[in-house]
Each structure stands twice: as C-alpha cells, then as structure tokens.
Write a protein that holds these residues in place. Sequence first.
Motif, PDB file in Angstrom:
ATOM      1  N   ALA A 110      -3.379   1.011  -1.127  1.00 39.89           N
ATOM      2  CA  ALA A 110      -3.518   2.469  -1.083  1.00 39.89           C
ATOM      3  C   ALA A 110      -4.965   2.929  -1.071  1.00 39.89           C
ATOM      4  N   SER A 111      -5.871   2.103  -1.543  1.00 39.27           N
ATOM      5  CA  SER A 111      -7.299   2.455  -1.580  1.00 39.27           C
ATOM      6  C   SER A 111      -8.104   1.170  -1.702  1.00 39.27           C
ATOM      7  N   GLY A 112      -9.409   1.300  -1.559  1.00 40.87           N
ATOM      8  CA  GLY A 112     -10.267   0.135  -1.778  1.00 40.87           C
ATOM      9  C   GLY A 112     -10.195  -0.329  -3.222  1.00 40.87           C
ATOM     10  N   MET A 113     -10.150   0.631  -4.156  1.00 42.85           N
ATOM     11  CA  MET A 113     -10.063   0.248  -5.568  1.00 42.85           C
ATOM     12  C   MET A 113      -8.741  -0.470  -5.852  1.00 42.85           C
ATOM     13  N   ILE A 243      -7.540   7.551   2.846  1.00 42.27           N
ATOM     14  CA  ILE A 243      -7.925   6.547   1.846  1.00 42.27           C
ATOM     15  C   ILE A 243      -7.058   5.303   2.038  1.00 42.27           C
ATOM     16  N   GLY A 244      -7.665   4.140   1.977  1.00 43.29           N
ATOM     17  CA  GLY A 244      -6.901   2.896   2.083  1.00 43.29           C
ATOM     18  C   GLY A 244      -7.783   1.705   1.768  1.00 43.29           C
ATOM     19  N   GLY A 245      -7.153   0.557   1.621  1.00 44.17           N
ATOM     20  CA  GLY A 245      -7.912  -0.662   1.337  1.00 44.17           C
ATOM     21  C   GLY A 245      -7.182  -1.877   1.851  1.00 44.17           C
ATOM     22  N   PRO A 267       0.843  -0.402  -5.215  1.00 41.45           N
ATOM     23  CA  PRO A 267      -0.314   0.364  -4.703  1.00 41.45           C
ATOM     24  C   PRO A 267      -0.414   0.231  -3.174  1.00 41.45           C
ATOM     25  N   THR A 268       0.570   0.825  -2.495  1.00 39.95           N
ATOM     26  CA  THR A 268       0.870   0.518  -1.093  1.00 39.95           C
ATOM     27  C   THR A 268       0.174   1.479  -0.129  1.00 39.95           C
TER      28      THR A 268
END
Length: 426
Positions: A110-113, A243-245, A267-268
């Motif tokens: 879902a995000s870099g974090m 936002i994504g990772g 965290p998709t």
Amino acid sequence: MPKRPVPATARPSLSSTTPSESHTGPVSSADLDFATRAVRTGHHRTSEGEHAEPIFATSSYVFRSAAEAAARFAGEVQGNIYSRFTNPTVRAFEERLASLEGGESCVATASGMAAILATCMGLLQAGDHIVSSQSIFGSTTILFNKYLSRFGIATSYVPLSDPAAWEAAIRPETRLLFCETPSNPLTEMVDLAELAAVAHRHDCLLAVDNCFCTPALQRPLELGADLVIHSATKYLDGQGRCIGGAVVGDRKRVGEEVFGVLRTAGPTMSPFNAWIFLKGLETLELRMQAHSRSAAALAEWLAAQPAVERVHYPGRRDHPQHHLVGQQQSTGGGIVAFEVGGGRAGAWGLIDATRLLSITANLGDVKTTITHPATTTHGRLSPEERARAGIREGLVRVAVGLESVADIQTDLARGLALVAAGPASE
Ligand SMILES: Cc1ncc(COP(=O)(O)O)c(C=O)c1O
C-alpha cells in the motif's frame, strides 16, 4: 448451463523467463531489453483482446464449484481468491517491476513504508538486530526505533558510505543490513557490491531502498543485494498521483515470507494504483534520463551561486562517492540538495520566494518539488538524530522535474538573491 471458464491465474513465478503474450506467441522476457520489458511485461491479455492493461476492480473472484474454491484456498490449485493478496492488475505491476529489477518475486504494498514493514515482519523476529545506514528516510528511522523495538528488534546506525563501520556494527544476532543509496536527502552513496559482501560474510541480508534511482539507473540485486524496496509513490508513478510500494527479491523470502504478511495483515496495493504504476513504468527510463540531465545542469548552476554554501549531487566531481556514478548507478539521478547561509531562515526564505516550484515533501514527480528536510521529511527525528544524519537547518532538497531548467533556475534565483542579501533585506 455450463459455467464460464475461469482463467487459471496463479500467483506466478516471476523469473526473467516469464512469458508475455503477443500475437506471435509467447515472448520470453529474458530476450527483451529493459525498455521493452518496461512496456510489455506483466500483461497477460484476456479473451477480450484489450491492448492496455485492464483494471480488475473486484474484491473477490468466483469459483466454478465448491470443490474448486476449497482447492484454491488449500493451495492445491493456483488462481485468484481475494484481492487482499491476488489481483491480476497488481500482479501485472509486480511481474513488470520484478523483471526490471531482475528479481524472482515482487510483492506490491500500500505504500513504501508498508513495504519496509512487511519485509521486517516477514523476515525478522524478536531478538534479531538490524544494522542500518543513519542516512535513511525519517519515517523508516521511526519505524525501526519506536515500533520494531517494541517487538524485540533492535537497530544500530552507521555512516552509509563506510563498509568497515557496517562490518563493525554486525552482531551475532544481526539479520538485516538496510540502506538507501543515494540517501534522502543528502545523496550519499555506498558501494553496494562491497556492502553485499559484508552482509553475506556474516550471513545477513542486504535490503536496498532503491527509491532515488529506480531500476532505470541502478539494479541492486545485480550488485549482490538480496532485497530491493520501493516507494512506488515516487519515480515509479512519476506524476505524484498515488501512494504505493514494493519489495523485490527471491521466491522464498519475498514470494512466500513477505507475501505471507501481505496475505494475512493486508497492507495491499489497490488495483487502480497498480494500474497507475504500470503506466508509470512505461516511461520510467525516459523520465529518469531527463530528470538526471536537468538535475546535473541545476547542480552546476547552484554551485556557482554566491548564496549556496554546498551542493550535494552524485554527478558532481566534488561528491565524495562520485566514482560510483557509472559504476553502480548510471547517472547522478534527479535529486539535488544544497545548503544556504542563514540556517532555517535562509532556507525558508528561499523556499517561500519560489513561484513555480511546488513546496511539497514528495519527490520523483514531473513537477519540480522543493522541501526543507529538517522541518518536514526529517522533522520527527530528534535534533541528535538529525545531526547524526547530517541534515542541517540550511539544507534544501530539490527533486528536479521535467520543466525547463532555465525556468527552475529563475524561480530559485529570486530566493537566492534574498539569502545573499542577508536577513536585513528580508
Ligand atoms: C527513500 C524513501 N523510502 C521510503 C519512503 C516511504 O514511502 P511512502 O511514502 O510511499 O510510504 C519515502 C517517502 O518519502 C522515501 O523517500
């Protein structure tokens, strides 16, 4: 009535030989150049014959029978189940990025974090120890210090560019070495092949946040790293939209362990975001070359300005790790950091005088962004942590976009004149 056939889409193995479909039959990705894979890999055309990748906006999938549902849940038959962990649009992005980074598996998040968190949750346990560069994104430091520490995972910090310091910090319980190269915001670098050798001598994994370079400029897995992490929010999107990772690596660690965290904790990445990132990857190489050219020109210009005390740009000869440009990353990249006189007042005066540049914490956008790291991206760090990371009050970070360099210079020149004139004239 016979049931409509359901395509047997499994979570695929993402080896470089993953076939991509064309009217002439399957093409092995291994035979294709980077630019071609960036455009073609990952799209398995459906029976509708669509040319662009479809967005599968569905939370679940229909099984032909109860037995098939049971077989899919049991893992006996591969195929889509539920979009928390299987979605064809997300999978297309994962295949494409895995191919570009040269990894077997990719898990989109879902995000870099979330990518960093999922990596740590999937591969570490209580009692383990991380050795990290002290020059990393502020939220990553907080994740390590405040959250992972609560679950018994400790972190030590070392200067990024000093492999001997990394080796000295390794303990018997160290499992992971973590770095960004170039770092955010100071663009420091480490020799990745050397650091990978240190990691492997001590049976540790090396994870590299490849956000600043992207696989268009640097491929850490080819240099010996075990895991590549991305904030897709940055250059992979390229236009500041979502936002994504992602995490890329081998089938066991990423395809099973990190994927397991995603499947369970969720965290998709959304299919819409995956589609945006797929489109971003198609122009990644062209954009990264253009960002790099403009950043190099801007860095030279900044170095000649009286109000600028220091420029941090890997492509400049005065950068301490300049020798790594051409060796491990093909260009200097798109980020320039520089220090102005007058500390925070000088930096804020310069930033506030801009009219064209966007005052925003994001980077990797076609629009140039300007940031004061000490009070934004690294503002939650303690003053000691900031000092250790070398982030001073007069530091400004510019993520150079695709506007004309002349217009960017004109916009910065206004504020630089104010800084040069000193506080009395403000
Ligand atoms: C180097 C680096 N890594 C990771 C992140 C976190 O990514 P995200 O904002 O997508 O969670 C950022 C965000 O700015 C970053 O700059």
